[in-house]
Design a protein around this motif. Sequence first.
Motif, PDB file in Angstrom:
ATOM      1  N   SER A 140       0.728  -1.138  -0.120  1.00 52.27           N
ATOM      2  CA  SER A 140       0.217  -0.053   0.087  1.00 52.27           C
ATOM      3  C   SER A 140       0.770   1.169  -0.017  1.00 52.27           C
ATOM      4  O   SER A 140       0.397   2.277  -0.277  1.00 52.27           O
ATOM      5  N   ILE A 141       1.937   1.329   0.538  1.00 53.67           N
ATOM      6  CA  ILE A 141       2.718   2.507   0.662  1.00 53.67           C
ATOM      7  C   ILE A 141       4.002   2.391  -0.281  1.00 53.67           C
ATOM      8  O   ILE A 141       4.805   1.341  -0.201  1.00 53.67           O
ATOM      9  N   VAL A 142       4.436   3.585  -0.503  1.00 52.35           N
ATOM     10  CA  VAL A 142       5.681   3.734  -1.407  1.00 52.35           C
ATOM     11  C   VAL A 142       6.616   4.636  -0.517  1.00 52.35           C
ATOM     12  O   VAL A 142       6.069   5.961  -0.212  1.00 52.35           O
ATOM     13  N   ARG A 143       7.824   4.298  -0.131  1.00 50.29           N
ATOM     14  CA  ARG A 143       8.604   5.254   0.579  1.00 50.29           C
ATOM     15  C   ARG A 143       9.935   5.676  -0.314  1.00 50.29           C
ATOM     16  O   ARG A 143      10.416   5.048  -0.686  1.00 50.29           O
ATOM     17  N   ASP A 144       9.822   7.205  -0.437  1.00 58.14           N
ATOM     18  CA  ASP A 144      10.993   7.663  -1.411  1.00 58.14           C
ATOM     19  C   ASP A 144      11.874   8.244  -0.703  1.00 58.14           C
ATOM     20  O   ASP A 144      11.593   9.720  -0.286  1.00 58.14           O
ATOM     21  N   PRO A 145      13.175   7.906  -0.032  1.00 60.97           N
ATOM     22  CA  PRO A 145      14.010   8.619   0.795  1.00 60.97           C
ATOM     23  C   PRO A 145      14.634  10.070   0.137  1.00 60.97           C
ATOM     24  O   PRO A 145      14.983  10.908   0.902  1.00 60.97           O
ATOM     25  N   SER A 146      14.329   9.962  -1.284  1.00 64.31           N
ATOM     26  CA  SER A 146      15.057  11.019  -2.003  1.00 64.31           C
ATOM     27  C   SER A 146      14.240  12.428  -1.526  1.00 64.31           C
ATOM     28  O   SER A 146      14.851  13.506  -1.969  1.00 64.31           O
ATOM     29  N   LYS A 147      13.148  12.272  -1.101  1.00 60.57           N
ATOM     30  CA  LYS A 147      12.238  13.348  -0.775  1.00 60.57           C
ATOM     31  C   LYS A 147      12.030  13.667   0.323  1.00 60.57           C
ATOM     32  O   LYS A 147      11.342  14.665   1.018  1.00 60.57           O
ATOM     33  N   CYS A 148      12.575  12.951   1.386  1.00 65.05           N
ATOM     34  CA  CYS A 148      12.392  12.952   2.844  1.00 65.05           C
ATOM     35  C   CYS A 148      13.062  14.182   3.288  1.00 65.05           C
ATOM     36  O   CYS A 148      14.401  14.310   3.096  1.00 65.05           O
ATOM     37  N   ILE A 149      12.684  14.912   4.236  1.00 63.25           N
ATOM     38  CA  ILE A 149      13.543  16.215   4.847  1.00 63.25           C
ATOM     39  C   ILE A 149      13.661  15.716   6.167  1.00 63.25           C
ATOM     40  O   ILE A 149      14.133  16.903   6.967  1.00 63.25           O
ATOM     41  N   LEU A 150      13.391  14.675   6.607  1.00 58.32           N
ATOM     42  CA  LEU A 150      13.852  14.302   8.225  1.00 58.32           C
ATOM     43  C   LEU A 150      13.263  15.205   9.127  1.00 58.32           C
ATOM     44  O   LEU A 150      13.635  15.450  10.273  1.00 58.32           O
ATOM     45  N   CYS A 151      11.928  15.412   9.018  1.00 52.64           N
ATOM     46  CA  CYS A 151      11.279  16.234  10.212  1.00 52.64           C
ATOM     47  C   CYS A 151      10.750  15.412  11.409  1.00 52.64           C
ATOM     48  O   CYS A 151      10.567  16.041  12.374  1.00 52.64           O
ATOM     49  N   GLY A 152      10.435  14.034  10.920  1.00 52.97           N
ATOM     50  CA  GLY A 152      10.179  13.261  12.049  1.00 52.97           C
ATOM     51  C   GLY A 152       8.627  13.111  12.409  1.00 52.97           C
ATOM     52  O   GLY A 152       8.218  12.231  13.208  1.00 52.97           O
ATOM     53  N   ARG A 153       7.791  13.899  11.540  1.00 51.00           N
ATOM     54  CA  ARG A 153       6.357  13.638  11.743  1.00 51.00           C
ATOM     55  C   ARG A 153       5.801  12.117  11.600  1.00 51.00           C
ATOM     56  O   ARG A 153       5.190  11.802  12.349  1.00 51.00           O
ATOM     57  N   CYS A 154       6.230  11.482  10.419  1.00 50.82           N
ATOM     58  CA  CYS A 154       5.913  10.278  10.309  1.00 50.82           C
ATOM     59  C   CYS A 154       6.348   9.240  11.500  1.00 50.82           C
ATOM     60  O   CYS A 154       5.689   8.219  12.019  1.00 50.82           O
ATOM     61  N   VAL A 155       7.475   9.482  11.722  1.00 49.44           N
ATOM     62  CA  VAL A 155       8.137   8.578  13.156  1.00 49.44           C
ATOM     63  C   VAL A 155       7.338   8.840  14.303  1.00 49.44           C
ATOM     64  O   VAL A 155       7.001   7.495  14.910  1.00 49.44           O
ATOM     65  N   ASN A 156       6.920   9.948  14.528  1.00 46.38           N
ATOM     66  CA  ASN A 156       6.307  10.266  15.705  1.00 46.38           C
ATOM     67  C   ASN A 156       4.551   9.798  15.544  1.00 46.38           C
ATOM     68  O   ASN A 156       4.023   9.492  16.573  1.00 46.38           O
ATOM     69  N   VAL A 157       4.148  10.051  14.562  1.00 49.29           N
ATOM     70  CA  VAL A 157       2.574   9.755  14.376  1.00 49.29           C
ATOM     71  C   VAL A 157       2.254   8.239  14.325  1.00 49.29           C
ATOM     72  O   VAL A 157       1.520   7.660  15.064  1.00 49.29           O
ATOM     73  N   CYS A 158       3.382   7.440  14.056  1.00 45.65           N
ATOM     74  CA  CYS A 158       3.361   6.110  13.819  1.00 45.65           C
ATOM     75  C   CYS A 158       3.535   5.723  15.332  1.00 45.65           C
ATOM     76  O   CYS A 158       3.001   4.716  15.803  1.00 45.65           O
ATOM     77  N   LYS A 159       4.687   6.133  15.863  1.00 49.54           N
ATOM     78  CA  LYS A 159       5.088   5.722  17.411  1.00 49.54           C
ATOM     79  C   LYS A 159       3.961   6.060  18.482  1.00 49.54           C
ATOM     80  O   LYS A 159       3.599   5.381  19.384  1.00 49.54           O
ATOM     81  N   GLU A 160       3.444   7.204  18.364  1.00 50.18           N
ATOM     82  CA  GLU A 160       2.937   7.906  19.691  1.00 50.18           C
ATOM     83  C   GLU A 160       1.310   7.975  19.354  1.00 50.18           C
ATOM     84  O   GLU A 160       0.715   7.836  20.344  1.00 50.18           O
ATOM     85  N   TYR A 161       0.910   8.141  18.134  1.00 49.75           N
ATOM     86  CA  TYR A 161      -0.504   8.177  17.830  1.00 49.75           C
ATOM     87  C   TYR A 161      -1.223   6.925  17.377  1.00 49.75           C
ATOM     88  O   TYR A 161      -2.011   6.267  18.057  1.00 49.75           O
ATOM     89  N   GLN A 162      -0.408   6.097  16.481  1.00 47.24           N
ATOM     90  CA  GLN A 162      -1.015   4.694  16.197  1.00 47.24           C
ATOM     91  C   GLN A 162      -0.334   3.629  17.110  1.00 47.24           C
ATOM     92  O   GLN A 162      -0.753   2.504  16.937  1.00 47.24           O
ATOM     93  N   LYS A 163       0.657   4.142  17.783  1.00 45.34           N
ATOM     94  CA  LYS A 163       1.416   2.884  18.798  1.00 45.34           C
ATOM     95  C   LYS A 163       1.744   1.640  18.056  1.00 45.34           C
ATOM     96  O   LYS A 163       1.933   0.675  18.688  1.00 45.34           O
TER      97      LYS A 163
END
Length: 281
Positions: A140-163
Amino acid sequence: MEKVTLTIDNIQVEVPKDYTILEAAKSIGVDIPTLCFLKDINEVGACRVCLVEIEGARSLQASCVHPVANGMVIKTNTEKVRDARKSTVELILSNHNRECLTCNRNKNCELQSLADELNIREIPFEGEIIETVVDNKSHSIVRDPSKCILCGRCVNVCKEYQKVGILEFTNRGYYTEVAPAFGRSMNDTPCIYCGQCIVNCPVGALKEKEDIDKVWEAIEDPEVHVVVQTAPAVRAALGEEFGYPIGTRVTGKMVAALKRLGFDKVFDTDFAADLTIMEEG
């Protein structure tokens, strides 16, 4: 609640003492740009785009994490602040995949909008570009590191919100990357495909995997009877893309559009939910 009084861009404001400068500015309509900030989820001051000038401070401060104080005098749009923000975004863009016209987030990208707002017309910083590999093995999901700005939003929403916590900062320094641990693909993790990482990504580093060509192929095949089933959330959210107020129900318009596209039958997930209620009730 105890309040403090401070001055932002020559406007005196009284706010609760647990506010940040960013919150105080928003309360009086003063816009301070951000990239990494997500209220209650990602408040880390990582991107340094929200810098402001505080009278008496030795350096510019990140407004999203800096608490307010009584008597504080803040400037949000001085030459020093504008230059710092512009340089920060230029540095982000220097190691960013800038194929904006073909990006799925073109015209709906926070980094693109910010670069336009800051009048960035060229990138003065040129150097080594990190070579990355697109992770498209997930269903379902495509991850393209060349466009990542290392903001950490996805890290924390996955960890803190979705657990769930399948994403993390890996490697160090210049080679830092947001990815599953040990170089794994997202397909090899316990990802629940909720899509929160995509929704909260400010750029195009995470996106849904598309099967549009396969759908058209099926629709145009006279031997195939094509059925579409939409989730209830779609009829309440789809209208936003066409200028309707948030939450406007567009059920009839959606069904009519799907039929015109060529689908033979249109079902709603509510139908299956009703059958389940009848069976289990």
